[in-house]
Design an enzyme around this catalytic site. Structure first.
Site, PDB file in Angstrom:
ATOM      1  N   LYS A  13      -3.288  21.908  15.394  1.00 46.17           N
ATOM      2  CA  LYS A  13      -3.987  21.426  14.192  1.00 46.17           C
ATOM      3  C   LYS A  13      -4.954  22.492  13.670  1.00 46.17           C
ATOM      4  O   LYS A  13      -4.927  22.822  12.490  1.00 46.17           O
ATOM      5  CB  LYS A  13      -4.732  20.115  14.506  1.00 46.17           C
ATOM      6  CG  LYS A  13      -3.793  18.980  14.954  1.00 46.17           C
ATOM      7  CD  LYS A  13      -4.502  17.628  15.025  1.00 46.17           C
ATOM      8  CE  LYS A  13      -5.541  17.528  16.134  1.00 46.17           C
ATOM      9  NZ  LYS A  13      -4.969  17.591  17.503  1.00 46.17           N
ATOM     10  N   ARG A  88      -8.573   9.098  14.764  1.00 43.46           N
ATOM     11  CA  ARG A  88      -8.005   9.131  16.107  1.00 43.46           C
ATOM     12  C   ARG A  88      -7.813   7.739  16.672  1.00 43.46           C
ATOM     13  O   ARG A  88      -7.300   7.608  17.797  1.00 43.46           O
ATOM     14  CB  ARG A  88      -8.931   9.915  17.025  1.00 43.46           C
ATOM     15  CG  ARG A  88      -8.503  11.366  17.301  1.00 43.46           C
ATOM     16  CD  ARG A  88      -9.566  11.979  18.191  1.00 43.46           C
ATOM     17  NE  ARG A  88      -9.176  13.098  18.974  1.00 43.46           N
ATOM     18  CZ  ARG A  88      -9.456  14.372  18.670  1.00 43.46           C
ATOM     19  NH1 ARG A  88     -10.031  14.671  17.545  1.00 43.46           N
ATOM     20  NH2 ARG A  88      -9.142  15.335  19.511  1.00 43.46           N
ATOM     21  N   ARG A 127      -6.110  28.716  26.053  1.00 36.61           N
ATOM     22  CA  ARG A 127      -6.756  28.848  24.743  1.00 36.61           C
ATOM     23  C   ARG A 127      -8.172  29.416  24.879  1.00 36.61           C
ATOM     24  O   ARG A 127      -8.886  29.106  25.823  1.00 36.61           O
ATOM     25  CB  ARG A 127      -6.838  27.477  24.053  1.00 36.61           C
ATOM     26  CG  ARG A 127      -7.639  27.493  22.754  1.00 36.61           C
ATOM     27  CD  ARG A 127      -7.395  26.273  21.910  1.00 36.61           C
ATOM     28  NE  ARG A 127      -8.093  25.086  22.395  1.00 36.61           N
ATOM     29  CZ  ARG A 127      -8.083  23.922  21.757  1.00 36.61           C
ATOM     30  NH1 ARG A 127      -7.380  23.774  20.639  1.00 36.61           N
ATOM     31  NH2 ARG A 127      -8.728  22.881  22.255  1.00 36.61           N
ATOM     32  N   ARG A 160     -13.358  26.625  25.785  1.00 30.66           N
ATOM     33  CA  ARG A 160     -14.024  25.331  25.577  1.00 30.66           C
ATOM     34  C   ARG A 160     -14.161  24.600  26.913  1.00 30.66           C
ATOM     35  O   ARG A 160     -13.233  24.610  27.719  1.00 30.66           O
ATOM     36  CB  ARG A 160     -13.188  24.480  24.608  1.00 30.66           C
ATOM     37  CG  ARG A 160     -13.570  24.699  23.159  1.00 30.66           C
ATOM     38  CD  ARG A 160     -12.630  24.000  22.214  1.00 30.66           C
ATOM     39  NE  ARG A 160     -12.427  22.576  22.475  1.00 30.66           N
ATOM     40  CZ  ARG A 160     -11.744  21.757  21.680  1.00 30.66           C
ATOM     41  NH1 ARG A 160     -11.198  22.230  20.579  1.00 30.66           N
ATOM     42  NH2 ARG A 160     -11.601  20.490  21.985  1.00 30.66           N
ATOM     43  N   ARG A 171      -7.409  13.819  27.899  1.00 34.94           N
ATOM     44  CA  ARG A 171      -7.308  13.819  26.432  1.00 34.94           C
ATOM     45  C   ARG A 171      -5.894  13.409  26.009  1.00 34.94           C
ATOM     46  O   ARG A 171      -5.717  12.730  24.994  1.00 34.94           O
ATOM     47  CB  ARG A 171      -7.674  15.197  25.875  1.00 34.94           C
ATOM     48  CG  ARG A 171      -9.200  15.436  25.876  1.00 34.94           C
ATOM     49  CD  ARG A 171      -9.558  16.903  25.907  1.00 34.94           C
ATOM     50  NE  ARG A 171      -9.204  17.631  24.705  1.00 34.94           N
ATOM     51  CZ  ARG A 171      -9.027  18.953  24.671  1.00 34.94           C
ATOM     52  NH1 ARG A 171      -9.151  19.682  25.760  1.00 34.94           N
ATOM     53  NH2 ARG A 171      -8.711  19.539  23.545  1.00 34.94           N
TER      54      ARG A 171
HETATM   55  P1  AMP Z   1     -10.993  18.340  19.041  1.00 32.71           P
HETATM   56  O1  AMP Z   1     -11.759  19.579  18.722  1.00 32.71           O
HETATM   57  O2  AMP Z   1     -10.361  17.699  17.847  1.00 32.71           O
HETATM   58  O3  AMP Z   1     -10.040  18.526  20.186  1.00 32.71           O
HETATM   59  O4  AMP Z   1     -12.091  17.271  19.553  1.00 32.71           O
HETATM   60  C1  AMP Z   1     -12.837  17.507  20.718  1.00 32.71           C
HETATM   61  C2  AMP Z   1     -13.488  16.219  21.186  1.00 32.71           C
HETATM   62  O5  AMP Z   1     -14.378  15.716  20.184  1.00 32.71           O
HETATM   63  C3  AMP Z   1     -12.530  15.068  21.469  1.00 32.71           C
HETATM   64  O6  AMP Z   1     -11.948  15.140  22.756  1.00 32.71           O
HETATM   65  C4  AMP Z   1     -13.474  13.868  21.312  1.00 32.71           C
HETATM   66  O7  AMP Z   1     -14.312  13.725  22.448  1.00 32.71           O
HETATM   67  C5  AMP Z   1     -14.348  14.297  20.148  1.00 32.71           C
HETATM   68  N1  AMP Z   1     -13.756  13.878  18.856  1.00 32.71           N
HETATM   69  C6  AMP Z   1     -13.286  14.691  17.865  1.00 32.71           C
HETATM   70  N2  AMP Z   1     -12.803  13.958  16.844  1.00 32.71           N
HETATM   71  C7  AMP Z   1     -12.951  12.658  17.201  1.00 32.71           C
HETATM   72  C8  AMP Z   1     -12.630  11.422  16.582  1.00 32.71           C
HETATM   73  N3  AMP Z   1     -12.010  11.363  15.378  1.00 32.71           N
HETATM   74  N4  AMP Z   1     -12.925  10.268  17.252  1.00 32.71           N
HETATM   75  C9  AMP Z   1     -13.532  10.301  18.442  1.00 32.71           C
HETATM   76  N5  AMP Z   1     -13.848  11.430  19.097  1.00 32.71           N
HETATM   77  C10 AMP Z   1     -13.569  12.606  18.485  1.00 32.71           C
END
Ligand code: AMP
Ligand code: ZN
Length: 212
Positions: A13, A88, A127, A160, A171
């Site tokens: 993404k 999500r 990553r 990260r 996740r």
């Molecule tokens: P990402 O960078 O999209 O992988 O998001 C990293 C983390 O942020 C996720 O594992 C969640 O803990 C939190 N997060 C990001 N977007 C959302 C969302 N739409 N709803 C809930 N938690 C989120």
């Protein structure tokens, strides 16, 4: 154009967001990036989000929805936006639809990046990300020219804290339990398009381009 990028963590993404935002001239809204910025700045939202993110759990819907609704009301979103990592959950998708409907708007396109668990696990454990600009690297397929240093802005390239095998596995389970059902939801609305994302990056990129 209002676009959602859907797909499991590691599907690409963040990597492919630029194609959409540059082609459609719309801002990139990544809720994960917003939370990481909030954590860095020590804001109340950051403090709340951190405990969930460290475990690979979702931040509560109320917190995420408020943050996104405020962001998409800003002036630069008037002609559209790309949502990356949001919605999500079904509750988030419905809250988004309601917020848009109130303004006579809707989601025009959902790009569903399809990727197997094996590929996700392999990609995320290798990553690396720039702490300053968010540029995405990979120790095997796309290392920065100088180890630990971003090619774009010289920022620190780091791993990260949620890119560990244990957290990635969680996740992925969270994705299957809470996010995957959005595929059917958006299919029902007639806006979903599938794109194969476990092939090479250029193939995925050209498949996305042909949708826009
Ligand atoms: P990402 O960078 O999209 O992988 O998001 C990293 C983390 O942020 C996720 O594992 C969640 O803990 C939190 N997060 C990001 N977007 C959302 C969302 N739409 N709803 C809930 N938690 C989120
Ligand atoms: Zn950078």
């Amino acid at each position: 154009m209002r676009v959602v990028l859907l797909g499991p963590p590691g599907a690409g993404k963040g990597t492919h967001a630029g194609i959409v935002t540059e082609t459609c001239k719309i801002p990139h809204i990544s809720t994960g990036d917003m939370f990481r910025a909030a954590i860095k700045n020590g804001t109340p939202v950051g403090l709340e989000a951190k405990s969930y993110m460290d475990k690979g759990e979702l931040v509560p819907d109320s917190v995420v929805c408020k943050m996104v609704e405020e962001r998409i009301s800003e002036a630069d979103c008037a002609n559209g936006f790309l949502l990356d990592g949001f919605p999500r959950t079904m509750a988030q998708a419905k809250a988004l639809d309601a917020a848009l409907a109130a303004k006579g708007q809707k989601i025009d396109l959902v790009i569903n990046l399809q990727c197997s668990d094996e590929v996700v696990l392999g990609r995320l454990t290798t990553r690396r990300v720039c702490r300053t600009c968010g540029a995405i690297y990979n120790v095997n397929s796309k290392p920065p020219k100088v180890e630990g240093v971003c090619d774009v802005d010289g920022g620190e390239v780091y791993q990260r804290s949620d890119d560990t095998v244990e957290t990635i596995t969680n996740r992925l389970s969270v994705y299957k339990a809470q996010t995957a059902e959005l595929i059917d939801y958006y299919k029902g609305n007639g806006v979903l398009r599938d794109v194969k994302a476990d092939v090479n990056k250029d193939e995925t990129a050209s498949a996305i381009r042909s949708l826009l």
